[in-house]
Design a protein around this motif. Structure first.
Motif, PDB file in Angstrom:
ATOM      1  N   THR A   1      43.251  62.847  -8.275  1.00 27.53           N
ATOM      2  CA  THR A   1      42.445  63.803  -9.032  1.00 27.53           C
ATOM      3  C   THR A   1      41.746  63.057 -10.171  1.00 27.53           C
ATOM      4  O   THR A   1      42.047  61.888 -10.441  1.00 27.53           O
ATOM      5  CB  THR A   1      43.325  64.916  -9.624  1.00 27.53           C
ATOM      6  OG1 THR A   1      44.232  64.325 -10.585  1.00 27.53           O
ATOM      7  CG2 THR A   1      44.126  65.616  -8.533  1.00 27.53           C
TER       8      THR A   1
ATOM      9  N   LEU B   1      42.150  63.516 -13.366  1.00 29.53           N
ATOM     10  CA  LEU B   1      43.151  63.164 -14.376  1.00 29.53           C
ATOM     11  C   LEU B   1      43.968  61.960 -13.924  1.00 29.53           C
ATOM     12  O   LEU B   1      44.248  61.048 -14.717  1.00 29.53           O
ATOM     13  CB  LEU B   1      44.082  64.353 -14.638  1.00 29.53           C
ATOM     14  CG  LEU B   1      45.170  64.117 -15.696  1.00 29.53           C
ATOM     15  CD1 LEU B   1      44.542  63.844 -17.063  1.00 29.53           C
ATOM     16  CD2 LEU B   1      46.117  65.317 -15.774  1.00 29.53           C
ATOM     17  N   GLU B   2      44.344  61.932 -12.666  1.00 31.69           N
ATOM     18  CA  GLU B   2      45.121  60.810 -12.143  1.00 31.69           C
ATOM     19  C   GLU B   2      44.314  59.513 -12.173  1.00 31.69           C
ATOM     20  O   GLU B   2      44.881  58.426 -12.365  1.00 31.69           O
ATOM     21  CB  GLU B   2      45.592  61.124 -10.723  1.00 31.69           C
ATOM     22  CG  GLU B   2      46.671  62.202 -10.665  1.00 31.69           C
ATOM     23  CD  GLU B   2      46.955  62.675  -9.244  1.00 31.69           C
ATOM     24  OE1 GLU B   2      48.033  63.238  -9.026  1.00 31.69           O
ATOM     25  OE2 GLU B   2      46.087  62.482  -8.362  1.00 31.69           O
TER      26      GLU B   2
ATOM     27  N   GLY C   1      37.383  65.630 -12.764  1.00 28.97           N
ATOM     28  CA  GLY C   1      38.649  66.304 -13.030  1.00 28.97           C
ATOM     29  C   GLY C   1      38.471  67.775 -13.365  1.00 28.97           C
ATOM     30  O   GLY C   1      39.307  68.604 -13.004  1.00 28.97           O
TER      31      GLY C   1
ATOM     32  N   ASP D   1      38.002  69.531 -10.035  1.00 26.90           N
ATOM     33  CA  ASP D   1      39.197  69.694  -9.195  1.00 26.90           C
ATOM     34  C   ASP D   1      40.326  70.431  -9.923  1.00 26.90           C
ATOM     35  O   ASP D   1      41.385  70.684  -9.348  1.00 26.90           O
ATOM     36  CB  ASP D   1      39.681  68.342  -8.660  1.00 26.90           C
ATOM     37  CG  ASP D   1      40.167  67.369  -9.748  1.00 26.90           C
ATOM     38  OD1 ASP D   1      40.764  67.819 -10.734  1.00 26.90           O
ATOM     39  OD2 ASP D   1      39.936  66.156  -9.606  1.00 26.90           O
TER      40      ASP D   1
ATOM     41  N   SER E   1      42.148  69.464 -12.544  1.00 26.97           N
ATOM     42  CA  SER E   1      43.210  68.675 -13.181  1.00 26.97           C
ATOM     43  C   SER E   1      42.947  68.438 -14.658  1.00 26.97           C
ATOM     44  O   SER E   1      43.864  68.077 -15.397  1.00 26.97           O
ATOM     45  CB  SER E   1      43.355  67.326 -12.463  1.00 26.97           C
ATOM     46  OG  SER E   1      42.163  66.551 -12.566  1.00 26.97           O
TER      47      SER E   1
END
Length: 207
Positions: A82, A84-85, A141, A144, A146
């Motif tokens: 994502t 954030l990831e 992000g 999606d 996140s």
């Protein structure tokens, strides 16, 4: 004088020699003559054919080191992550850059008193390079789900300032104890704008 048939090799050799000298002597103590004298017969004219100054050599070297170790490019390739990831991935990779890049950064910290160098750091690197890249990832992000930031552009600018600029100890001197307080403060600020990038795993690694 015959024309150099392999200009790319000459440029790379200048960069290699310069990096070695910057790491051994420090940026300020290294002169163009030092670089030329370590080039095995290169003339001053040949050096200036490729670079206008020591500063331009450093700029090129810094850009190359960044591009060779650019965690953002790697993050963008991680289609299974994502937004954030991907930001977390960038921080993790940034903390494990090769020793040459770290040593070069340390060797030029004394340049922070130079207005020209500060301009490059603040404007060219942080504002014009890193912030737009972060903005793209943050926008991804937000799409999606996140990342909960309301404004991707501002969130990116805050992220870059806190993580990349405010953390320069030469500009903002801190003790070891204060470093831990600072990272917790950065986490609180990023969490408050919807960027929970510094999770417990990161804090444990930092500690």
């Amino acid at each position: 004088m015959p024309r150099n048939k392999y200009p790319e090799e000459t440029v790379q050799k200048i960069l290699d020699v310069s990096l070695k000298l910057f790491l051994e002597k420090g940026y300020e103590e290294t002169t163009v003559l030092d670089i030329i004298h370590n080039m095995g017969g290169m003339t001053r004219g040949a050096f200036y054919h490729h670079f206008k100054s020591k500063e331009e050599v450093f700029d090129t070297l810094s850009d190359k080191l960044f591009s060779d170790n650019n965690p953002f490019d790697e993050a963008k390739k991680q289609d299974n992550l994502t937004g954030l990831e991907k930001l977390k991935y960038v921080l993790q990779r940034a903390g494990t850059v090769d020793s040459e890049s770290q040593q070069l950064s340390i060797s030029v910290m004394q340049l922070l008193s130079s207005p020209a160098f500060l301009k490059k750091l603040i404007i060219d690197t942080n504002r014009d390079t890193l912030a737009p890249i972060c903005q793209d990832i943050i926008e991804e992000g937000i799409k999606d789900g996140s990342i909960k930031a309301q404004n991707a552009k501002m969130a990116a600018e805050i992220f870059v300032f806190l993580v990349n600029f405010w953390n320069i100890p030469t500009l903002f001197p801190i003790t070891e104890e204060e470093a831990w307080d600072k990272i917790k403060t950065i986490k609180t600020m990023l969490d408050s704008i919807g960027l929970p990038v510094l999770d417990d795993n990161y804090l444990e690694q930092f500690k």
